[in-house]
Design a protein around this motif. Structure first.
Motif, short mmCIF file in Angstrom:
data_model
loop_
_atom_site.label_atom_id
_atom_site.label_comp_id
_atom_site.label_asym_id
_atom_site.label_seq_id
_atom_site.Cartn_x
_atom_site.Cartn_y
_atom_site.Cartn_z
N ASP A 147 0.83 -1.20 0.00
CA ASP A 147 0.00 0.00 0.00
C ASP A 147 0.87 1.26 0.00
O ASP A 147 0.59 2.21 -0.73
N ASN A 171 0.46 3.69 -3.03
CA ASN A 171 -0.43 4.83 -2.76
C ASN A 171 0.20 6.02 -2.04
O ASN A 171 -0.46 7.05 -1.91
N CYS A 231 -3.80 -0.17 -6.86
CA CYS A 231 -3.84 0.85 -5.80
C CYS A 231 -5.11 0.72 -4.96
O CYS A 231 -5.05 0.78 -3.73
N ALA A 281 -5.14 -0.57 -0.98
CA ALA A 281 -5.69 0.38 0.00
C ALA A 281 -6.83 -0.26 0.78
O ALA A 281 -6.91 -0.13 2.01
#
Length: 125
Positions: free
Chosen positions: A15, A19, A93, A97
């Motif tokens: 993550d 991100n 992504c 997340a």
């Protein structure tokens, strides 16, 4: 490394790699994932977990050059080793997340249960 793998560290690091808005954090996450994947005992499991979300070429790039792996992730590619576009990136992504958020929620629930058990034990003692 084994305990980190079991606790969801790969999801958390993926993550961060996918991100985070900070390039240095993304590069550090790639470097840590590469180091974890080189562990003799659980490295192959780390690599398999990573390759659940990213094509294998990203694992190789993280090992060879974390900075290059971040650049690779950000750009579009269409060749035999890698077909990677904005749509693929957006999916990875979003999934990482969501999974990180679920891991955090699970940890909070576990902590709450532990606190309740401690309170009950203390109250009954």
């Amino acid at each position: 490394v084994k305990e980190a793998l079991n606790k969801g560290a790969v999801i958390y690091l993926l993550d961060l790699f996918c991100n985070s808005n900070n390039h240095q954090i993304r590069q550090s996450a790639a470097e840590l994932l590469a180091r974890m994947s080189l562990d003799k005992l659980v490295g192959p499991k780390v690599r398999l977990a990573m390759e659940t979300f990213l094509p294998p070429i990203f694992s190789d790039a993280m090992r060879d050059s974390p900075e290059t792996s971040v650049s690779m992730f950000e750009s579009e590619h269409e060749h035999p080793e890698l077909i990677w576009d904005q749509s693929a990136k957006d999916r990875v992504c979003a999934v990482t997340a969501r999974l990180k958020k679920e891991c955090v929620y699970l940890m909070v629930i576990i902590i709450i249960i532990i606190v309740i058990i401690i309170i009950l034990i203390t109250y009954n003692a």
